[in-house]
Design an enzyme around this catalytic site. Structure first.
Site, short mmCIF file in Angstrom:
data_model
loop_
_atom_site.label_atom_id
_atom_site.label_comp_id
_atom_site.label_asym_id
_atom_site.label_seq_id
_atom_site.Cartn_x
_atom_site.Cartn_y
_atom_site.Cartn_z
CE LYS A 207 -3.88 2.21 0.27
NZ LYS A 207 -3.45 2.94 -0.96
CD GLN B 261 3.22 4.87 2.20
OE1 GLN B 261 3.83 5.69 1.54
NE2 GLN B 261 2.09 5.14 2.82
CE LYS C 282 3.94 7.67 5.37
NZ LYS C 282 3.61 8.69 4.34
CE LYS D 27 4.83 7.32 -2.15
NZ LYS D 27 4.23 7.81 -0.89
N GLY E 99 -2.73 8.21 -4.41
CA GLY E 99 -2.07 9.41 -4.94
C GLY E 99 -0.82 9.78 -4.15
CG ASP E 100 3.36 10.75 -3.01
OD1 ASP E 100 3.21 10.44 -1.82
OD2 ASP E 100 4.35 11.39 -3.40
CB THR F 46 -2.22 13.72 4.23
OG1 THR F 46 -2.67 12.64 3.42
CG2 THR F 46 -0.76 13.51 4.58
CG ASN G 190 -4.52 16.78 -0.68
OD1 ASN G 190 -5.56 17.40 -0.47
ND2 ASN G 190 -4.33 15.54 -0.28
CB SER H 296 -5.60 4.89 1.87
OG SER H 296 -5.41 5.94 0.96
N1 GLU Z 1 1.08 9.04 -0.67
C1 GLU Z 1 0.53 9.04 0.65
C2 GLU Z 1 1.61 8.75 1.66
O1 GLU Z 1 2.75 9.16 1.47
C3 GLU Z 1 -0.71 8.16 0.78
C4 GLU Z 1 -0.54 6.74 0.40
C5 GLU Z 1 -1.85 5.94 0.36
O2 GLU Z 1 -2.91 6.48 0.68
O3 GLU Z 1 -1.76 4.76 0.00
O4 GLU Z 1 1.41 8.18 2.68
#
Ligand code: GLU
Length: 448
Positions: free
Chosen positions: A88, A109, A112, A124, A163-164, A207, A238, A375
């Site tokens: 994810k 990630q 996190k 990612k 997204g990112d 976020t 965002n 998410s």
């Molecule tokens: N890109 C965001 C992050 O850095 C969200 C990732 C997601 O929702 O999967 O955590």
């Protein structure tokens, strides 16, 4: 092999991937107390295993621009770890995207996502495609082409992108449409979908709002609160604008936002009307500097926000935007709290500088986890095919951010990293995230 030997190996093997090495070192240097308490981690070689992604998928994206010319970009998906759930993490479209950047983001990630407490692995993806100056038709053709290449490797139970930077709801919708078209499957393969066709309420805000909820918990731990605090924010995407919005709602005075062209300073603070104006301006790709002729304030070309006096800084633009000199400026200007809205916005030297000055510091993997947390809630809503209200999601988001804060603070205390009330959130968050993943890997044996 000790952790320090493992770091040396990583540095030698990946000298050409500086961002990735930086992210690995930051985690490695803080987990020693946890490692010492759990000898099974070294026996199972958990660290050595976790620094290598499960796999990296690379592909070429051919697409046609408005002139009918064929363009070629490169794309990747780093599937880092599915120890705790499907891979994810977001997709980034930016010319700076390289395997090093995606590996650092994917590595961060993992921890996190573990911190959210939800069943999410880490990954990612992205492309070196530059969305700047592209027409809507070009964006659509690129997104279709990107998903055409990526679709065999993702699925709602395998790998769930979102997204990112450079990828928002428009891009997600195009990619979702292509996935649906190719697979005939309507499901939760992507998050951040439009509300009304599978998206979750509050995902857009999550976020930025989550970072401010985390900040409120930090302030609370110091018997302080957000009302009347002066806040510097970098970025105008965002995360930055929703952090500005929530901080303002809670009574803070946000005096800056910025973009690649410079910084906007409004000593009165941005109220909701001004924030809405900035959101509209950015969504139309128009200059932030135009603000001054409409609302007043000052524009500083090619400068960053850290030159102004404030109590709180929320870097929410991109990796390594805050160097050691910027960190010194923050300290000199009275900043007492730094909350990372972006992923790894502080260089290693900048982190050292603010920590030496006992500025309370929340690393991105803890403070900006609200986005991926919602998410995760979007995935559950897709699975049960029922949707929750904004209030329900916001309540969950607050709970999750509080849990992340409290578990990081507890680990900092438990492993002797809290010093006279100064909580080491970096060490605490790394240890909590790492432990969740490590325990799963130990239980799995050698696989994974
Ligand atoms: N890109 C965001 C992050 O850095 C969200 C990732 C997601 O929702 O999967 O955590």
């Amino acid at each position: 092999m000790s952790i320090s030997q493992a770091i040396e190996n990583i540095e030698t093997r990946y000298t050409h991937q500086p961002e990735f090495v930086q992210a690995v070192k930051e985690v490695a240097m803080t987990i020693a107390p946890l490692y010492d308490a759990h000898p099974e981690y070294s026996t199972s070689k958990i660290f050595e295993r976790l620094v290598e992604p499960d796999r990296i998928i690379g592909f070429r994206i051919n697409w046609e621009d408005d002139k009918g010319e064929i363009q070629v970009n490169r794309g990747w998906r780093v599937q880092f770890s599915n120890a705790l759930g499907p891979y994810k993490g977001g997709i980034r479209f930016h010319p700076t995207v390289t395997p090093s950047v995606l590996k650092f983001l994917g590595f961060e990630q993992i921890f996190k996502n573990a911190l959210t407490g939800l069943p999410l692995g880490g990954g990612k993806g992205g492309s070196d495609f530059d969305p700047k100056g592209k027409t809507d038709n070009e964006i659509r053709r690129f997104c279709y082409a990107f998903m055409r290449e990526l679709h065999p490797y993702v699925d709602k139970d395998v790998d769930v992108p979102a997204g990112d930077i450079g990828v928002g709801s428009r891009e997600i919708s195009y990619m979702f449409a292509m996935y649906k078209n190719l697979t005939h499957e309507y499901g939760g393969v992507l998050t951040g979908k439009g509300v009304g066709f599978g998206g979750s309420l509050m995902r857009t805000e999550a976020t930025g709002y989550g970072a401010v909820y985390f900040l409120e918990n930090m302030l609370d731990a110091q018997d302080d609160n957000i009302k009347g605090k002066k806040v510097l924010i970098s970025g105008a995407g965002n995360v930055a604008l929703h952090a500005a919005e929530k901080a303002t709602m809670l009574g803070a005075i946000v005096v800056t936002v910025s973009d690649s062209q410079g910084v906007l300073y409004d000593k009165e603070g941005f109220n909701q009307e001004k924030i809405d104006w900035i959101k509209a301006q950015k969504s139309e790709d128009k200059p932030l500097a135009d603000y001054v002729s409409v609302h007043g304030g000052e524009w500083f070309d090619k400068q960053k926000p850290w030159q102004f006096q404030a109590d709180i800084a929320i870097p929410a633009a991109t990796q390594n935007e805050v160097n050691e000199d910027d960190a010194k400026l923050m300290v000199d200007n009275g900043v007492k709290y730094v909350v990372e809205g972006a992923n790894m916005p502080l260089t290693a030297d900048a982190i050292d500088c603010i920590r030496e000055h006992r500025v309370h510091y929340a690393p991105g993997k803890a403070a900006n986890a609200g986005g991926v947390a919602v998410s995760g809630l979007e995935m559950s809503q897709n699975s049960v095919r029922q949707y929750q209200t904004s209030e329900q999601i916001d309540t969950r988001l607050k709970e999750i951010m509080k849990n992340i804060h409290d578990s990081a603070a507890d680990a900092s205390e438990q492993y002797g990293q809290t010093d006279d009330g100064y909580i080491d959130y970096m060490a605490g968050a790394n240890m909590v995230g790492f432990k969740r993943v490590a325990d799963a890997l130990v239980a799995y044996g050698i696989l994974n």
